[in-house]
Design an enzyme around this catalytic site. Structure first.
Site, PDB file in Angstrom:
ATOM      1  N   GLY A  59       1.082  -1.260   0.250  1.00 28.53           N
ATOM      2  CA  GLY A  59       0.073   0.069  -0.080  1.00 28.53           C
ATOM      3  C   GLY A  59       0.943   1.274  -0.066  1.00 28.53           C
ATOM      4  O   GLY A  59       2.072   0.983  -0.113  1.00 28.53           O
ATOM      5  N   ASP A  74      -7.299  11.856  11.580  1.00 29.35           N
ATOM      6  CA  ASP A  74      -7.470  13.085  11.241  1.00 29.35           C
ATOM      7  C   ASP A  74      -8.834  13.649  11.440  1.00 29.35           C
ATOM      8  O   ASP A  74      -9.701  14.111  12.445  1.00 29.35           O
ATOM      9  CB  ASP A  74      -6.808  14.089  11.248  1.00 29.35           C
ATOM     10  CG  ASP A  74      -7.299  13.983   9.011  1.00 29.35           C
ATOM     11  OD1 ASP A  74      -7.394  12.768   8.934  1.00 29.35           O
ATOM     12  OD2 ASP A  74      -7.376  15.326   8.362  1.00 29.35           O
ATOM     13  N   TYR A 113     -16.793   5.973   7.738  1.00 29.42           N
ATOM     14  CA  TYR A 113     -15.144   5.537   8.201  1.00 29.42           C
ATOM     15  C   TYR A 113     -14.571   6.070   9.522  1.00 29.42           C
ATOM     16  O   TYR A 113     -13.992   5.408   9.980  1.00 29.42           O
ATOM     17  CB  TYR A 113     -14.714   6.634   6.865  1.00 29.42           C
ATOM     18  CG  TYR A 113     -12.528   6.064   6.722  1.00 29.42           C
ATOM     19  CD1 TYR A 113     -12.258   5.362   7.035  1.00 29.42           C
ATOM     20  CD2 TYR A 113     -12.329   8.133   7.066  1.00 29.42           C
ATOM     21  CE1 TYR A 113     -10.613   5.615   7.272  1.00 29.42           C
ATOM     22  CE2 TYR A 113     -11.330   8.070   7.346  1.00 29.42           C
ATOM     23  CZ  TYR A 113     -10.070   6.682   7.314  1.00 29.42           C
ATOM     24  OH  TYR A 113      -8.980   6.982   7.801  1.00 29.42           O
ATOM     25  N   ALA A 161      -6.434  -0.464   6.133  1.00 28.11           N
ATOM     26  CA  ALA A 161      -7.763  -0.212   6.362  1.00 28.11           C
ATOM     27  C   ALA A 161      -8.773  -0.362   5.349  1.00 28.11           C
ATOM     28  O   ALA A 161      -8.795  -0.296   4.134  1.00 28.11           O
ATOM     29  CB  ALA A 161      -8.202   0.895   6.977  1.00 28.11           C
ATOM     30  N   ILE A 204      -7.116  -9.788   7.965  1.00 25.93           N
ATOM     31  CA  ILE A 204      -6.605  -8.380   9.472  1.00 25.93           C
ATOM     32  C   ILE A 204      -8.368  -8.911   9.965  1.00 25.93           C
ATOM     33  O   ILE A 204      -8.074  -9.584  10.653  1.00 25.93           O
ATOM     34  CB  ILE A 204      -6.705  -7.992   9.203  1.00 25.93           C
ATOM     35  CG1 ILE A 204      -7.099  -6.684   8.965  1.00 25.93           C
ATOM     36  CG2 ILE A 204      -5.161  -7.182   9.131  1.00 25.93           C
ATOM     37  CD1 ILE A 204      -7.099  -5.244   9.562  1.00 25.93           C
ATOM     38  N   LEU A 223       1.458   3.658   2.027  1.00 30.03           N
ATOM     39  CA  LEU A 223       2.614   3.232   3.576  1.00 30.03           C
ATOM     40  C   LEU A 223       3.322   2.602   3.673  1.00 30.03           C
ATOM     41  O   LEU A 223       4.238   3.103   4.205  1.00 30.03           O
ATOM     42  CB  LEU A 223       1.346   4.429   4.941  1.00 30.03           C
ATOM     43  CG  LEU A 223       2.053   4.470   6.051  1.00 30.03           C
ATOM     44  CD1 LEU A 223       2.820   5.194   6.185  1.00 30.03           C
ATOM     45  CD2 LEU A 223       1.046   4.811   7.305  1.00 30.03           C
ATOM     46  N   LYS A 230     -12.841   3.525  12.661  1.00 30.46           N
ATOM     47  CA  LYS A 230     -11.558   3.810  12.682  1.00 30.46           C
ATOM     48  C   LYS A 230     -11.391   4.293  14.226  1.00 30.46           C
ATOM     49  O   LYS A 230     -10.250   3.388  14.715  1.00 30.46           O
ATOM     50  CB  LYS A 230     -10.802   5.232  11.915  1.00 30.46           C
ATOM     51  CG  LYS A 230     -10.680   4.434  10.414  1.00 30.46           C
ATOM     52  CD  LYS A 230      -9.331   3.756   9.928  1.00 30.46           C
ATOM     53  CE  LYS A 230      -7.825   4.102  10.579  1.00 30.46           C
ATOM     54  NZ  LYS A 230      -6.973   3.250  10.048  1.00 30.46           N
TER      55      LYS A 230
HETATM   56  N1  NAP Z   1      -5.264   8.208   2.620  1.00 32.59           N
HETATM   57  C1  NAP Z   1      -5.543   9.217   3.573  1.00 32.59           C
HETATM   58  O1  NAP Z   1      -5.164   9.685   3.132  1.00 32.59           O
HETATM   59  C2  NAP Z   1      -5.596   9.260   4.693  1.00 32.59           C
HETATM   60  C3  NAP Z   1      -5.301   9.923   5.949  1.00 32.59           C
HETATM   61  C4  NAP Z   1      -5.969   9.880   7.384  1.00 32.59           C
HETATM   62  C5  NAP Z   1      -5.020   8.305   7.973  1.00 32.59           C
HETATM   63  N2  NAP Z   1      -5.270   7.150   6.915  1.00 32.59           N
HETATM   64  C6  NAP Z   1      -4.817   5.847   6.861  1.00 32.59           C
HETATM   65  O2  NAP Z   1      -3.836   5.119   6.684  1.00 32.59           O
HETATM   66  C7  NAP Z   1      -3.467   4.055   6.483  1.00 32.59           C
HETATM   67  C8  NAP Z   1      -3.104   3.484   5.363  1.00 32.59           C
HETATM   68  O3  NAP Z   1      -3.427   4.265   4.205  1.00 32.59           O
HETATM   69  P1  NAP Z   1      -2.871   3.689   2.981  1.00 32.59           P
HETATM   70  O4  NAP Z   1      -2.518   5.077   1.996  1.00 32.59           O
HETATM   71  O5  NAP Z   1      -1.345   3.280   2.831  1.00 32.59           O
HETATM   72  O6  NAP Z   1      -3.929   2.968   2.314  1.00 32.59           O
HETATM   73  P2  NAP Z   1      -3.538   1.656   0.426  1.00 32.59           P
HETATM   74  O7  NAP Z   1      -2.946   1.885   0.248  1.00 32.59           O
HETATM   75  O8  NAP Z   1      -5.242   1.845   0.998  1.00 32.59           O
HETATM   76  O9  NAP Z   1      -3.404   0.648   1.573  1.00 32.59           O
HETATM   77  C9  NAP Z   1      -3.786  -0.415   2.454  1.00 32.59           C
HETATM   78  C10 NAP Z   1      -3.506  -1.231   2.972  1.00 32.59           C
HETATM   79  O10 NAP Z   1      -3.779  -2.836   3.022  1.00 32.59           O
HETATM   80  C11 NAP Z   1      -4.650  -4.014   2.668  1.00 32.59           C
HETATM   81  N3  NAP Z   1      -5.801  -4.398   3.088  1.00 32.59           N
HETATM   82  C12 NAP Z   1      -7.076  -3.464   3.484  1.00 32.59           C
HETATM   83  N4  NAP Z   1      -7.614  -4.242   4.105  1.00 32.59           N
HETATM   84  C13 NAP Z   1      -7.014  -5.911   4.446  1.00 32.59           C
HETATM   85  C14 NAP Z   1      -7.494  -6.440   5.094  1.00 32.59           C
HETATM   86  N5  NAP Z   1      -8.787  -6.843   5.557  1.00 32.59           N
HETATM   87  N6  NAP Z   1      -6.827  -7.146   5.317  1.00 32.59           N
HETATM   88  C15 NAP Z   1      -4.984  -7.018   5.216  1.00 32.59           C
HETATM   89  N7  NAP Z   1      -4.301  -6.337   4.587  1.00 32.59           N
HETATM   90  C16 NAP Z   1      -5.479  -5.498   4.542  1.00 32.59           C
HETATM   91  C17 NAP Z   1      -4.367  -3.252   1.240  1.00 32.59           C
HETATM   92  O11 NAP Z   1      -4.483  -4.261   0.322  1.00 32.59           O
HETATM   93  P3  NAP Z   1      -5.340  -4.434  -0.614  1.00 32.59           P
HETATM   94  O12 NAP Z   1      -5.497  -3.328  -1.608  1.00 32.59           O
HETATM   95  O13 NAP Z   1      -4.990  -5.321  -2.122  1.00 32.59           O
HETATM   96  O14 NAP Z   1      -6.595  -5.159  -0.058  1.00 32.59           O
HETATM   97  C18 NAP Z   1      -3.363  -2.327   1.170  1.00 32.59           C
HETATM   98  O15 NAP Z   1      -2.080  -3.049   0.619  1.00 32.59           O
HETATM   99  C19 NAP Z   1      -4.626   3.868   6.564  1.00 32.59           C
HETATM  100  O16 NAP Z   1      -4.862   3.342   8.018  1.00 32.59           O
HETATM  101  C20 NAP Z   1      -5.403   4.819   6.479  1.00 32.59           C
HETATM  102  O17 NAP Z   1      -6.320   4.790   7.199  1.00 32.59           O
HETATM  103  C21 NAP Z   1      -5.402   6.962   5.226  1.00 32.59           C
END
Ligand code: NAP
Length: 287
Positions: free
Chosen positions: A10, A101, A124, A59, A36, A12, A128
């Site tokens: 992903g 946030d 969401y 997430a 998870i 992060l 969270k």
């Molecule tokens: N994006 C933002 O602006 C933002 C803001 C605040 C907080 N966050 C938080 O930051 C974190 C990381 O975000 P990101 O942008 O890196 O997300 P991302 O690119 O969507 O990566 C999430 C990863 O988790 C995997 N995943 C999803 N559901 C899963 C499950 N049930 N079991 C195991 N693996 C799973 C996904 O795999 P697949 O894609 O193959 O399902 C992907 O590899 C999250 O907790 C998010 O809530 C993000």
């Protein structure tokens, strides 16, 4: 230290794997390798790895999709966190879970510290926050890290492989003009900086909740203007208001986080949002 990264491919997760590999043994886990929401399956995977530290980036965070699929959002963000918390207590690993946030409603008008009351507004955000509560109550060795407006070199998988930077570059290339809101204020933060500061934090035993964003605050419009100027994008960019766009989901319009707990530890290494953005753009997008 042996470190398992959940969501390794992903946005992060990619940077966490790279940064932690400089100091530790990293075991990257994609969704194909761990689910998870499945406690027994996760137990088998994590027991086999026997990691000292588990970093979870998994997430359900496509915010409109969470609104239409609340059970699935709760399953991943709530129950998934509960499962990892139980396994942290049982197997003895330190757990890092990333939160958002969006747990705040945005009415404070000043940067939020970790002790401020939460008031999540959407499926969401509520799910969270449920995840945060599960972790706080079911294990002891945890770091809950709230981040905001994240962007990285591998765009967000849950948001159709985009992030705000990618959206702006694509809009500038495909639209006659671009309009961005001036009245939504936050502190967008690159995933590389989060990964670096997480590395410093987890080497302590100062468990708890942390805000981890860049310094300063900015509207999405001003942030977009910096992208356009840095990359020399010529498409006209105009200010707009959140009222100009249909509200699909309730969200905070002021969600600046203060890294108060990191600062207390002397571990707030986050750069200013503008320096971080310009160096990210030069590294990944400049000609
Ligand atoms: N994006 C933002 O602006 C933002 C803001 C605040 C907080 N966050 C938080 O930051 C974190 C990381 O975000 P990101 O942008 O890196 O997300 P991302 O690119 O969507 O990566 C999430 C990863 O988790 C995997 N995943 C999803 N559901 C899963 C499950 N049930 N079991 C195991 N693996 C799973 C996904 O795999 P697949 O894609 O193959 O399902 C992907 O590899 C999250 O907790 C998010 O809530 C993000």
């Amino acid at each position: 230290m042996k470190v398992a990264v959940i969501g390794a491919n992903g946005q992060l997760g990619t940077d966490l794997c790279e940064v932690f590999a400089e100091r530790h043994e990293v075991v990257p886990l994609t969704h194909a390798e761990i689910e998870i929401t499945d406690l027994e399956g996760s137990r088998q995977v994590l027991k086999e790895i026997s990691a000292h530290l588990v970093l979870c980036t998994a997430a359900a965070h496509n915010v409109p999709k969470c609104e239409s699929e609340p059970e699935q959002a709760f399953r991943v963000n709530g129950i998934g966190s509960l499962n990892l918390a139980k396994l942290s207590a049982e197997l003895g690993f330190k757990l890092v879970q990333y939160s958002t946030d969006y747990v705040f409603d945005g009415t404070k008008g000043k940067p939020y510290v970790e002790t401020d009351a939460v008031a999540p507004q959407s499926v969401y955000a509520i799910t969270k926050y449920a995840g945060e509560q599960f972790i706080r109550n079911y294990c002891e060795q945890y770091f809950i890290i709230r981040v905001s407006g994240i962007y990285g070199k591998v765009p967000c998988r849950a948001k159709n492989h985009t992030n705000f930077v990618v959206n702006m570059i694509q809009a500038a290339a495909s639209k006659p003009e671009v309009r961005v809101v001036t009245d939504e204020v936050l502190t967008p933060t690159p995933t590389l900086e989060i990964a670096r500061n997480t590395l410093a934090l987890v080497e302590t035993d100062a468990y708890g909740i942390y805000h981890m964003t860049c310094q300063g605050e900015v509207s999405w419009y001003e942030f977009a203007r910096t992208i356009f100027e840095t990359l020399n994008l010529k498409t006209p960019l105009y200010p707009a208001s959140v009222k100009d766009f249909p509200a699909v989901v309730k969200r905070p319009f002021y969600s600046v986080l203060d890294n108060a707990n990191l600062r207390k530890l002397g571990l707030d290494f986050m750069p200013h949002w503008k320096d971080a953005l310009v160096s990210f753009l030069k590294r990944h997008y400049a000609a």
